[in-house]
Each structure stands twice: as structure tokens, then as C-alpha cells.
Write a protein that holds these residues in place. Structure first.
Motif, PDB file in Angstrom:
ATOM      1  N   HIS A 165      18.285  -7.520   7.470  1.00 27.90           N
ATOM      2  CA  HIS A 165      16.996  -7.646   8.380  1.00 27.90           C
ATOM      3  C   HIS A 165      15.963  -8.185   7.484  1.00 27.90           C
ATOM      4  CE1 HIS A 165      19.261  -4.938  11.137  1.00 27.90           C
ATOM      5  NE2 HIS A 165      18.590  -5.331  11.999  1.00 27.90           N
ATOM      6  N   ASP A 166      15.116  -9.139   8.394  1.00 30.70           N
ATOM      7  CA  ASP A 166      13.802  -9.211   7.661  1.00 30.70           C
ATOM      8  C   ASP A 166      12.906  -8.246   7.613  1.00 30.70           C
ATOM      9  OD1 ASP A 166      14.742 -11.908   7.442  1.00 30.70           O
ATOM     10  OD2 ASP A 166      13.686 -12.873   9.003  1.00 30.70           O
ATOM     11  N   LEU A 167      11.766  -8.423   6.799  1.00 31.67           N
ATOM     12  CA  LEU A 167      10.894  -7.040   7.017  1.00 31.67           C
ATOM     13  C   LEU A 167       9.436  -7.627   7.171  1.00 31.67           C
ATOM     14  CD1 LEU A 167      10.066  -3.874   6.183  1.00 31.67           C
ATOM     15  CD2 LEU A 167       9.983  -4.674   3.948  1.00 31.67           C
ATOM     16  N   VAL A 168       8.745  -7.054   8.266  1.00 32.78           N
ATOM     17  CA  VAL A 168       7.049  -7.205   8.353  1.00 32.78           C
ATOM     18  C   VAL A 168       6.321  -6.047   7.559  1.00 32.78           C
ATOM     19  CG1 VAL A 168       5.580  -7.657  10.214  1.00 32.78           C
ATOM     20  CG2 VAL A 168       7.941  -8.036  10.896  1.00 32.78           C
ATOM     21  N   LEU A 169       5.712  -6.700   6.798  1.00 31.35           N
ATOM     22  CA  LEU A 169       4.838  -5.563   5.622  1.00 31.35           C
ATOM     23  C   LEU A 169       3.506  -6.275   5.931  1.00 31.35           C
ATOM     24  CD1 LEU A 169       5.752  -3.369   4.099  1.00 31.35           C
ATOM     25  CD2 LEU A 169       5.911  -4.792   2.195  1.00 31.35           C
ATOM     26  N   PHE A 170       2.513  -5.438   5.337  1.00 28.40           N
ATOM     27  CA  PHE A 170       1.181  -5.951   5.229  1.00 28.40           C
ATOM     28  C   PHE A 170       1.048  -6.866   3.883  1.00 28.40           C
ATOM     29  CE2 PHE A 170       1.895  -2.129   2.897  1.00 28.40           C
ATOM     30  CZ  PHE A 170       1.636  -2.271   1.613  1.00 28.40           C
ATOM     31  N   PRO A 171      -0.039  -7.662   3.885  1.00 28.94           N
ATOM     32  CA  PRO A 171       0.016  -8.688   2.918  1.00 28.94           C
ATOM     33  C   PRO A 171      -0.101  -7.833   1.312  1.00 28.94           C
ATOM     34  CG  PRO A 171      -1.381  -9.308   4.387  1.00 28.94           C
ATOM     35  CD  PRO A 171      -0.823  -7.870   4.902  1.00 28.94           C
ATOM     36  N   ARG A 172       0.364  -8.358   0.475  1.00 31.27           N
ATOM     37  CA  ARG A 172       0.427  -7.709  -0.909  1.00 31.27           C
ATOM     38  C   ARG A 172      -1.163  -7.537  -1.390  1.00 31.27           C
ATOM     39  NH1 ARG A 172       0.236  -8.480  -6.345  1.00 31.27           N
ATOM     40  NH2 ARG A 172       1.573  -6.912  -7.502  1.00 31.27           N
ATOM     41  N   ALA A 173      -1.945  -8.464  -1.039  1.00 35.22           N
ATOM     42  CA  ALA A 173      -3.383  -8.441  -1.758  1.00 35.22           C
ATOM     43  C   ALA A 173      -4.176  -7.185  -1.026  1.00 35.22           C
ATOM     44  CB  ALA A 173      -3.921  -9.656  -1.140  1.00 35.22           C
ATOM     45  N   SER A 174      -3.420  -6.681  -0.085  1.00 38.58           N
ATOM     46  CA  SER A 174      -4.260  -5.553   0.636  1.00 38.58           C
ATOM     47  C   SER A 174      -4.142  -4.355  -0.214  1.00 38.58           C
ATOM     48  CB  SER A 174      -3.665  -5.186   2.284  1.00 38.58           C
ATOM     49  OG  SER A 174      -3.651  -6.321   3.011  1.00 38.58           O
ATOM     50  N   ALA A 175      -2.937  -3.989  -0.605  1.00 35.44           N
ATOM     51  CA  ALA A 175      -2.726  -3.002  -1.512  1.00 35.44           C
ATOM     52  C   ALA A 175      -1.509  -3.105  -2.283  1.00 35.44           C
ATOM     53  CB  ALA A 175      -2.314  -1.487  -0.573  1.00 35.44           C
ATOM     54  N   PRO A 176      -1.622  -3.820  -3.650  1.00 41.78           N
ATOM     55  CA  PRO A 176      -0.640  -4.062  -4.362  1.00 41.78           C
ATOM     56  C   PRO A 176       0.213  -3.128  -4.791  1.00 41.78           C
ATOM     57  CG  PRO A 176      -2.595  -5.462  -5.128  1.00 41.78           C
ATOM     58  CD  PRO A 176      -3.135  -4.293  -4.151  1.00 41.78           C
ATOM     59  N   GLY A 177      -0.389  -2.049  -5.240  1.00 41.75           N
ATOM     60  CA  GLY A 177       0.430  -0.989  -5.588  1.00 41.75           C
ATOM     61  C   GLY A 177       1.451  -0.230  -4.741  1.00 41.75           C
ATOM     62  N   TRP A 178       1.020  -0.252  -3.257  1.00 43.73           N
ATOM     63  CA  TRP A 178       1.891   0.151  -2.454  1.00 43.73           C
ATOM     64  C   TRP A 178       2.892  -0.480  -2.115  1.00 43.73           C
ATOM     65  CZ3 TRP A 178       4.352   4.022  -0.392  1.00 43.73           C
ATOM     66  CH2 TRP A 178       4.708   3.893   0.947  1.00 43.73           C
TER      67      TRP A 178
END
Length: 355
Positions: free
Chosen positions: A187-200
Motif C-alpha cells: 500500500h501507499d502511505l498517507v503521512l504528515f509532511p516531514r517538515a512538521s515533525a522530522p523526528g516522529w
């Protein structure tokens, strides 16, 4: 400090003419300022022997230090201005954009009751931006998704929140009461942008890959509503707390087997020069987030045809379906267990499908 600001702009642009344009000044005085700084420090900061300007080892070391010093200066100036203008009565607090509306309402209500002194200016800000605003003095306290660099910050109570998976309702996986991360392979994954919280962000993808789920493509969504919309459109699966997904009939929210994805949110505020009410707000916020966590796991709000989160039915070690004692059923009649788990309230109807 002025020379340091000029140095940082040149170091980031690695081009004297471009840096001069960014600063709105002529190049000769800019070059003179850099030369003066190099003379004061007794070290060359830029390697000018090639066609492209590069930082020397000394320049690389100074860049990190200069950014920190300038952030401290910005913070000191902001605090002095606030004291001069009598604005210490306002507490500027940051919250992540994915914070559910009921949590925001509960947080503001709790602050109104238990934090009567300062006005609370609640701002929707990503984790990464909160860290920058805290460093520059433009934010007093924030709620950030761990892990983050907490240098020069005081960290309050961590609140863990287990995430489930959001699937299109037509997906075969939506028929399961619980889903393995490995089941999501392909599957593809929908995720928040990395710039929002790079560590998480990095921790999430690393955990997925180690569990056998390497997304074919990662799409990005800044808010939960858009995230749900992409899943509805068949653009991938997503990880979510649950409440938003349960309101959309075209998707299904399912817990993950073993609860591997735990999002940890913690209040943070400056270790020095903190707003007098920052620690009190942090305690209130941690309490509100903990209550919301309990509510989500208990399955309050909206359920779907496969259950409602931690009050869901799920497979036991023998492949059967059973309740987990948190709002489902566990022996005896479903109505009896549901009422006892929810404090004697009338039982909800539960649908159990045996495959």
C-alpha cells in the motif's frame, strides 16, 4: 551581532552577491563586514579559492553557534518588548495542527478554570515551527511530538497515544478487527509532511519498514480531514488516533496488532526566562491529553461496524474473536459486560462477525 547576522546569510547562500540582495545592501560593505568578523575571530570563515564559495572548518563551527546566539538575542529582545508593553499577561501556547477539536475545547476550558491570570493565546503550529518560535521568544510553551532536540528546553509529562490504521471501507483488511503492520505491505502511505515533525516522521517510517511495511509511495497531508480524504479516494492507508476517521463512513479505523505505533506528545518551554505560567499550562495540557487518550481508547464517540478502537473485538491466540474488557464483552452476555465496563450505562449494540 550585526556581523554575525550577515555571516549567517552568506553561509546559507554561499554566494556574496545573493546574500547582499537578501539583506538589501551593497556587496562591498557586506564583504567588509565578513572580513572584519574574520579578523576579530582570527580565522578564515570562507574558502574563496574556488569558483564556488565554501565554508571552512571554522566557518562550519561558527554557523551553528551564530544561529544559537542570534536566536537568544531575538528571544531577549522579545521578552524585553513584552515587559515594556505590559504583555506578560498573555501566554502564547502552541499546539500541533492535528489536535482534535474536542481536545482544543477541553484545553481552553481547563485553562479558563485553572489558569485565571494570563490570557492564553493558542496557536496552531507544527512541532518544528514551535521549536523555532520557542528559541526566538515568540512562543512561551508548546505541545510537540517527540522525539525532538530539547536542548535549552524544559520538558513536561509525556503523554503516549497509540495510533491505529485508517483503511478504505472496501479494503479486505477492513474486515479484520486488528491489522498487522506487515498486512499493509504493497500500500501507499498517507503521512504528515516531514517538515512538521522530522523526528516522529522518521521514527514512523523506520518502524514500518522493520515490521515489514515499506510503503510504495508516501503522500503527505497536513490536516486529518485531508488525510481521511486521500484514504477515501484510494490513495493509500494512514495512521490516526481514531475520532476523525470514525466520522467518515467510507473509511474504517482499526487498531494495530501489538500497538506498535505510539505517538508521544509532551509540553516544552524555555529552561531560562520562561513565562511564569508556562509550567502550569504544561501540567494542565498533559492532564487534558491524558483524559483524551483514555476517552479514545475507551471507544467513546463514534464506532463502526468492526468495533470502535480499544473497545473493539479482536483475535485471541486461537484465532477466535473476543472482547478486551474495555467496553466490549468478556464472558457472559455482551450487554452485561458492556454496562459494567462503562459504569452501568445502558449497553450499546455490538456486532460480532465470525469468519
Amino acid at each position: 551581532m550585526r556581523h554575525l547576522r550577515i555571516f549567517v546569510v552568506v553561509a546559507e547562500a554561499l554566494h556574496f552577491s545573493r546574500a547582499a540582495e537578501l539583506l538589501g545592501m551593497a556587496q562591498p560593505p557586506l564583504s567588509q563586514a565578513v572580513r572584519r568578523l574574520e579578523k576579530d575571530l582570527g580565522a578564515e570563515l570562507f574558502d574563496r579559492s574556488r569558483r564556488q564559495v565554501r565554508l571552512t572548518a571554522a566557518g562550519t563551527v561558527l554557523l551553528d553557534e551564530a544561529r544559537e546566539l542570534l536566536a537568544r538575542e531575538d528571544r531577549a529582545r522579545a521578552l524585553v518588548r513584552r515587559a515594556r508593553d505590559g504583555d506578560l499577561g498573555t501566554l502564547r501556547a502552541g499546539v500541533p495542527p492535528d489536535t482534535p477539536a474536542p481536545v482544543l475545547h477541553a484545553l481552553l476550558a481547563a485553562c479558563g478554570e485553572r489558569l485565571p491570570g494570563p490570557r492564553v493565546d493558542l496557536q496552531e503550529v507544527t512541532t518544528e515551527e514551535q521549536l523555532r518560535l520557542l528559541a526566538s521568544g515568540r512562543l512561551d510553551v508548546g505541545l510537540v511530538h517527540q522525539p525532538v532536540d530539547t536542548t535549552d528546553l524544559t520538558v513536561g509529562t509525556h503523554v503516549p497515544l497509540e495510533l491505529g490504521v485508517v483503511l478504505p471501507r472496501t479494503s479486505p483488511l477492513a474486515r479484520l478487527p486488528e491489522v498487522e503492520l506487515a498486512d499493509l505491505a504493497g500500500h501507499d502511505l498517507v503521512l504528515f509532511p516531514r517538515a512538521s515533525a522530522p523526528g516522529w516522521y522518521d521514527a514512523t517510517l523506520d518502524l514500518c519498514r522493520r515490521a515489514g511495511f515499506a510503503p510504495r509511495r508516501v503522500r503527505h497531508a497536513r490536516n486529518p480531514e485531508f488525510l481521511i480524504g486521500l484514504v477515501t479516494a484510494g490513495c493509500g492507508v494512514a495512521f490516526d488516533q481514531g475520532p476523525v476517521a470514525r466520522k467518515e463512513p467510507r473509511v474504517a479505523w482499526r487498531p494495530l496488532v501489538g500497538r506498535p505505533l505510539v505517538q508521544r506528545t509532551a509540553p516544552v518551554w524555555p529552561a531560562r526566562g520562561a513565562h511564569p505560567a508556562a509550567r502550569h499550562f504544561a501540567e494542565i495540557a498533559a492532564g487534558v491529553l491524558s483524559r483524551d487518550r483514555t476517552s479514545v481508547f475507551r471507544g467513546d464517540g463514534h464506532g463502526d461496524d468492526g468495533g470502535d478502537g480499544r473497545g473493539d473485538v479482536r483475535r485471541d491466540g486461537h484465532g477466535d474473536v473476543r472482547g478486551d474488557g474495555r467496553g466490549g464483552f468478556q464472558g457472559g452476555s455482551p450487554g452485561h459486560a458492556g454496562a459494567s465496563a462503562r459504569g452501568g450505562l445502558p449497553p450499546r449494540p455490538w456486532t460480532v462477525v465470525y469468519g
